[in-house]
Design a protein around this motif. Structure first.
Motif, PDB file in Angstrom:
ATOM      1  N   ARG A   1       2.972  -1.900  -1.315  1.00  0.00           N
ATOM      2  CA  ARG A   1       2.063  -0.753  -1.358  1.00  0.00           C
ATOM      3  C   ARG A   1       2.142   0.047  -0.047  1.00  0.00           C
TER       4      ARG A   1
ATOM      5  N   TRP B   1       0.667   3.826   1.555  1.00  0.00           N
ATOM      6  CA  TRP B   1      -0.250   4.944   1.343  1.00  0.00           C
ATOM      7  C   TRP B   1       0.242   6.162   2.109  1.00  0.00           C
TER       8      TRP B   1
ATOM      9  N   LYS C   1      -2.124  13.068   0.797  1.00  0.00           N
ATOM     10  CA  LYS C   1      -1.899  14.180  -0.107  1.00  0.00           C
ATOM     11  C   LYS C   1      -1.953  15.490   0.679  1.00  0.00           C
TER      12      LYS C   1
ATOM     13  N   GLU D   1      -7.391  12.794   0.957  1.00  0.00           N
ATOM     14  CA  GLU D   1      -7.071  11.664   0.102  1.00  0.00           C
ATOM     15  C   GLU D   1      -5.659  11.154   0.396  1.00  0.00           C
ATOM     16  N   LYS D   2      -5.404   9.922  -0.041  1.00  0.00           N
ATOM     17  CA  LYS D   2      -4.084   9.320   0.118  1.00  0.00           C
ATOM     18  C   LYS D   2      -3.561   8.881  -1.243  1.00  0.00           C
ATOM     19  N   ARG D   3      -2.254   9.006  -1.411  1.00  0.00           N
ATOM     20  CA  ARG D   3      -1.602   8.639  -2.668  1.00  0.00           C
ATOM     21  C   ARG D   3      -0.891   7.295  -2.492  1.00  0.00           C
ATOM     22  N   PRO D   4      -1.079   6.346  -3.432  1.00  0.00           N
ATOM     23  CA  PRO D   4      -0.409   5.049  -3.305  1.00  0.00           C
ATOM     24  C   PRO D   4       1.027   5.097  -3.828  1.00  0.00           C
TER      25      PRO D   4
ATOM     26  N   ASP E   1      -0.151  -5.766  -1.066  1.00  0.00           N
ATOM     27  CA  ASP E   1      -0.852  -4.875  -0.152  1.00  0.00           C
ATOM     28  C   ASP E   1      -1.520  -5.714   0.936  1.00  0.00           C
TER      29      ASP E   1
END
Length: 562
Positions: A107, A109, A112, A117-120, A219
């Motif tokens: 995983r 991160w 965006k 926000e963060k995208r996985p 993760d």
């Protein structure tokens, strides 16, 4: 005796041109068999391609040398592989191309753009990446023959500019209502059983894909099980997402009878809506509000079967000309699309030659302009002590790339505005460096004098000059033909289109046209998605030692000219 020794392969001397030709021949046969709905032939050819040595070599080469994510490690920690390790990995894939088990993904991160926000991302191990590349070689030709004509994201030979041009064609002669929709967490919520059922492939490949989907996520040293979704970061994930969303356009259009009312009547619910999709973002266009609301209900029902739903915060109904709960028009892929009211001397005409009272306009969205200016401002602000030539070398690729992305729409006024704002940011930068100098002194030091006597070009006497957006010519992008695919074998059409892509600089597109779309190192046509590089080579054509530019594949840079 070791299989690797009996083959006597040397990675750096493999005939990549021959390998690509062998794989592409099989892919064309798969595409043609899928076009005529010959399922048995498709599966037979796919099994043949999976066992192909050429496909194994190309899959390993793609994930270890070509892909931009080749230096991102999975849980195995492998990034850069030597030639011997690449050969060993290719040998392993030849021996066991599609195992029923796979290792968990790591995983990662990432932020965006434009939000907090963060995208996985899920990064598979190197061996699984190579096997996914092999599976993509097998599945993509089959599904390119099936995909709907107005699907443009994550497909070879198609781009966001094709989607924008399709929208422009849909709204250029009539004002319409638009459903601007976004699927909530599309990659993370795809139903595995529904996706595998839709794939309809043979058992070996289905088990391998199921293993990749069900592989856990590692993760911070903890393993989490996966019950839905396809992790972003895998080679095959974009293709699987497109397969999952395949059928949305057909379902919506088939729900409306094939009837178009006469132009003398008002549009009604029987007119088929237009659905244009780019990855998990799509728009539905129709001149009637009730029909559009019905299309939205159909889309929600269809998505529910795949375990998906529309994101309410990013889904809205708007109009291209009238204000409905906000400004007219909508933003899509960084573009703002709307119609402006115009008088009889400036408005467009419909297909019957009647005045419409508006002009369609597509230009960079305000959010995109703000992000661009914010990035430029940060660079100028934090590079206070850098010399002007260093600042120019940092800013030019950013300015040029942003400008060429929007060079196929109405952007001249926006380009002039951006040039003006950048000028004043540079003026503040220069004043901070020399607070006790006069304005004329600063102008003469950092700006070059133009033909008309003004100082409007930021640069140095050594030849460094800041690129100006207003110098980019505006040329309308030609949309890809609906049912064309790079696997149809028309290399001339696709190599020619590659040279006309709006994101390319004029120097690259000019070289591609001069070379007739062929790489001089390997002799192959440039295909959609290829990484290209402009290099200098010796030129003795005029009898004197000189250098000339040529365009090559990034991985062909070290090869000699054929």
């Amino acid at each position: 005796m070791n299989t690797l020794q009996t083959m006597m392969y040397d990675w750096n001397t493999l005939d990549w041109r021959k390998l690509e030709q062998n794989v592409f021949k099989l892919q064309k046969r798969i595409y043609r068999a899928a076009c005529r709905d010959d399922v048995k032939a498709v599966h037979r050819l796919q099994r043949l391609l999976i066992k192909s040595k050429a496909a194994a070599f190309l899959a390993v080469r793609k994930v270890t040398q070509i892909n931009k994510g080749k230096k991102t490690a999975g849980i195995d920690g492998l990034t850069s592989l030597t030639s011997k390790k690449r050969l060993k990995l290719a040998q392993e894939i030849m021996r066991n191309p599609l195992p029923p088990r796979s290792k968990p993904v790591r995983r990662v991160w990432i932020p965006k753009p434009g939000t907090k926000e963060k995208r996985p991302l899920g990064i598979p191990v190197m061996a699984d990446r190579a096997r996914q590349a092999l599976a993509k070689m097998v599945l993509e030709p089959e599904w390119e023959a099936k995909f709907e004509p107005n699907s443009y994201g994550f497909r070879p030979g198609r781009s966001c500019h094709d989607a924008i041009q399709a929208i422009f064609i849909a709204i250029q002669q009539a004002q319409k209502y638009v459903l601007d929709a976004d699927i909530a967490k599309c990659f993370d919520r795809i139903n595995h059983d529904a996706l595998l059922k839709k794939l309809g492939t043979f058992p070996t490949l289905r088990r391998a894909i199921r293993a990749w989907l069900k592989a856990g996520i590692m993760d911070d040293g903890e393993l989490f099980p996966v019950t839905e979704g396809t992790p972003q970061g895998g080679v095959i994930s974009p293709l699987l997402a497109n397969i999952a969303l395949h059928g949305l356009e057909t379902t919506i259009r088939d729900a409306f009878p094939h009837f178009k009312p006469p132009r003398t009547q008002k549009p009604n619910i029987h007119w088929k809506p237009q659905v244009i999709r780019y990855a998990d973002d799509f728009v539905i266009i129709h001149p009637d509000l009730k029909a559009l609301q019905r299309a939205k209900e159909i889309a929600e029902e269809w998505l529910a079967d795949m375990g998906l739903e529309l994101k309410s915060s990013k889904t809205r109904i708007t109009h291209t000309l009238k204000a409905i709960d906000g400004e007219p028009g909508f933003d899509f892929l960084g573009f703002n699309i709307r119609q402006y009211p115009r008088g009889k001397n400036r408005c467009v005409q419909d297909g019957m030659g009647r005045l419409t009272g508006f002009t369609p306009s597509i230009r960079p969205s305000k959010k995109s302009q703000k992000r661009f200016l914010h990035r430029v401002r940060e660079i100028i602000h934090f590079k206070r002590t850098i010399p002007p030539e260093g600042l120019i070398s940092i800013l030019n690729p950013i300015i040029r790339g942003w400008g060429h992305y929007y060079s196929a729409v109405v952007s001249k006024d926006v380009f002039h505005k951006m040039d003006h704002l950048i000028y004043w940011k540079l003026w503040a930068w220069a004043n901070r460096r020399h607070p006790k100098k006069s304005c004329q002194w600063i102008l003469r030091k950092y700006w070059l004098q133009g033909n008309k006597g003004g100082y409007s070009r930021f640069g140095t006497e050594e030849g460094f000059e800041l690129f100006k957006l207003s110098t980019i010519p505006i040329q309308r992008h030609v949309k890809v033909k609906d049912c064309r695919s790079p696997y149809d074998g028309d290399a001339v059409y696709w190599s020619t289109r590659a040279g006309k892509y709006p994101g390319l600089r004029l120097s690259i597109s000019g070289l591609m046209k001069k070379q007739q779309g062929i790489c001089p190192r390997c002799g192959l046509f440039f295909k959609p998605g290829d990484q290209m590089l402009r290099v200098q080579v010796p030129d003795t054509s005029f009898g004197e030692p000189a250098k000339r530019w040529e365009l090559v594949h990034e991985y062909c840079q070290s090869l000699q000219v054929v």
